[in-house]
Design a protein around this motif. Structure first.
Motif, short mmCIF file in Angstrom:
data_model
loop_
_atom_site.label_atom_id
_atom_site.label_comp_id
_atom_site.label_asym_id
_atom_site.label_seq_id
_atom_site.Cartn_x
_atom_site.Cartn_y
_atom_site.Cartn_z
N ALA A 199 0.83 -1.21 0.00
CA ALA A 199 0.00 0.00 0.00
C ALA A 199 0.86 1.25 0.00
CB ALA A 199 -0.94 -0.02 1.20
N GLU A 231 -6.92 -1.61 1.45
CA GLU A 231 -5.88 -0.67 1.85
C GLU A 231 -5.17 -0.07 0.64
OE1 GLU A 231 -3.81 1.62 4.56
OE2 GLU A 231 -5.56 0.33 4.86
N THR A 232 -4.85 -0.89 -0.34
CA THR A 232 -4.17 -0.36 -1.53
C THR A 232 -5.09 0.59 -2.29
OG1 THR A 232 -4.77 -2.42 -2.70
CG2 THR A 232 -2.52 -2.24 -1.85
N GLU A 266 -5.27 3.99 -0.40
CA GLU A 266 -4.08 4.83 -0.52
C GLU A 266 -3.99 5.49 -1.89
OE1 GLU A 266 -1.93 5.69 1.84
OE2 GLU A 266 -3.18 4.58 3.26
#
Length: 223
Positions: free
Chosen positions: A127, A162-163, A166
Motif C-alpha cells: 500500500a 488498503e491499496t 491509498e
C-alpha cells in the motif's frame, strides 16, 4: 490516440511460458472472446512476439511486459517505449516483480508513456508503494503482493481495501488493478465486487490444457 479503457478490464499475460505459434493461438482465442466483451481486454507478451500479435488481433490492447522510458540513445537490453509505439503497442507494464526498475526509471517510463499516448500499468507490492506511485499519475496501478504471484492464492480483502484507499487519496482518477493468484471466474468476481477496476491472469492460464474454457470462465467473472 490512447485507447479508452472500459471497466472492469482484464489482462491476459502468459509471461514467458508460451512463444511462437502457441502464444499466437492463445492471442487468437483471447481476441475472439474479447470481441463479445464490453470490458477492455489487455494481452501482454514478450517484445519479440508483440508485432505478430498486433498483426493477428483486433479486439485486445496489445501490451508489452516491460518498457524503458529513458529515451533513444545509449542503452541496451530493454524495449524502448519509442520502439513499442513504432510497431503499434498501446500499453505496457512497468516494474513487474520479475522486471523491476529503480524509482527514477519508473517515473521516466510513466512520463514517456504519457507523452507517447501509451497506457501505463505500474506494478506495486505494498500500500505504501501504491501511494508513492500514485503521485506520478500512471493510468493504472496493479497491486499484487510479490509473495503471492504465481501461487494461486489471491490477495485478502484488507490488502485490496488498503491499496485502493491509498491510491484514491492521492488521485481518484487512477484505475486500480488487483492481481496475484487469480485462477477462476469466482476470483475475478470477488476482486471486482471489492471495488477494483480490473484484474488479470498469467501462469495458470498459460499452463492450462483447455485455455478457451478457462478464459471464458474468467471473463464471465467480469459480468
Amino acid at each position: 490516440m490512447k485507447p479508452k479503457i472500459k471497466t472492469p478490464f482484464f489482462s491476459v499475460s502468459p509471461k514467458s511460458y508460451l512463444i511462437g505459434q502457441d502464444l499466437l493461438d492463445l492471442a487468437r482465442i483471447t481476441d475472439k472472446l474479447a470481441e463479445k466483451m464490453e470490458s477492455t481486454i489487455f494481452f501482454a507478451a514478450p517484445p519479440t512476439e508483440l508485432l505478430n500479435i498486433i498483426n493477428t488481433t483486433k479486439n485486445v490492447i496489445v501490451t508489452s511486459q516491460s518498457a524503458d522510458g529513458l529515451g533513444l540513445g545509449k542503452g541496451m537490453g530493454r524495449p524502448l517505449l519509442e520502439s513499442l509505439k513504432e510497431i503499434g503497442v498501446q500499453a505496457t507494464f512497468i516494474n513487474h516483480m520479475e522486471a523491476q526498475l529503480t524509482f527514477k526509471e519508473i517515473i521516466a517510463a510513466i512520463n514517456k508513456a504519457r507523452d507517447l499516448e501509451i497506457i501505463s500499468i505500474v506494478c506495486v507490492d505494498t500500500a505504501e508503494e501504491a501511494r508513492v506511485i500514485a503521485h506520478a499519475n500512471p493510468d493504472i496501478i496493479l497491486c499484487e503482493p510479490n509473495q503471492l504471484i504465481g501461487t494461486g492464492q489471491t490477495s485478502d480483502d484488507n490488502y485490496v481495501h488498503e491499496t485502493m484507499k491509498e491510491i484514491k487519496k492521492v488521485n481518484p482518477n487512477i484505475l486500480i488493478m488487483e492481481g496475484a493468484g487469480i485462477t477462476c471466474g469466482s476470483d475475478v468476481s470477488r476482486i471486482i465486487k471489492l471495488g477494483a477496476d480490473g484484474t488479470g491472469v498469467s501462469s495458470v492460464l498459460a499452463k492450462d490444457c483447455n485455455k478457451e474454457e478457462l478464459l471464458t470462465d474468467l471473463f464471465n467473472g467480469l459480468k
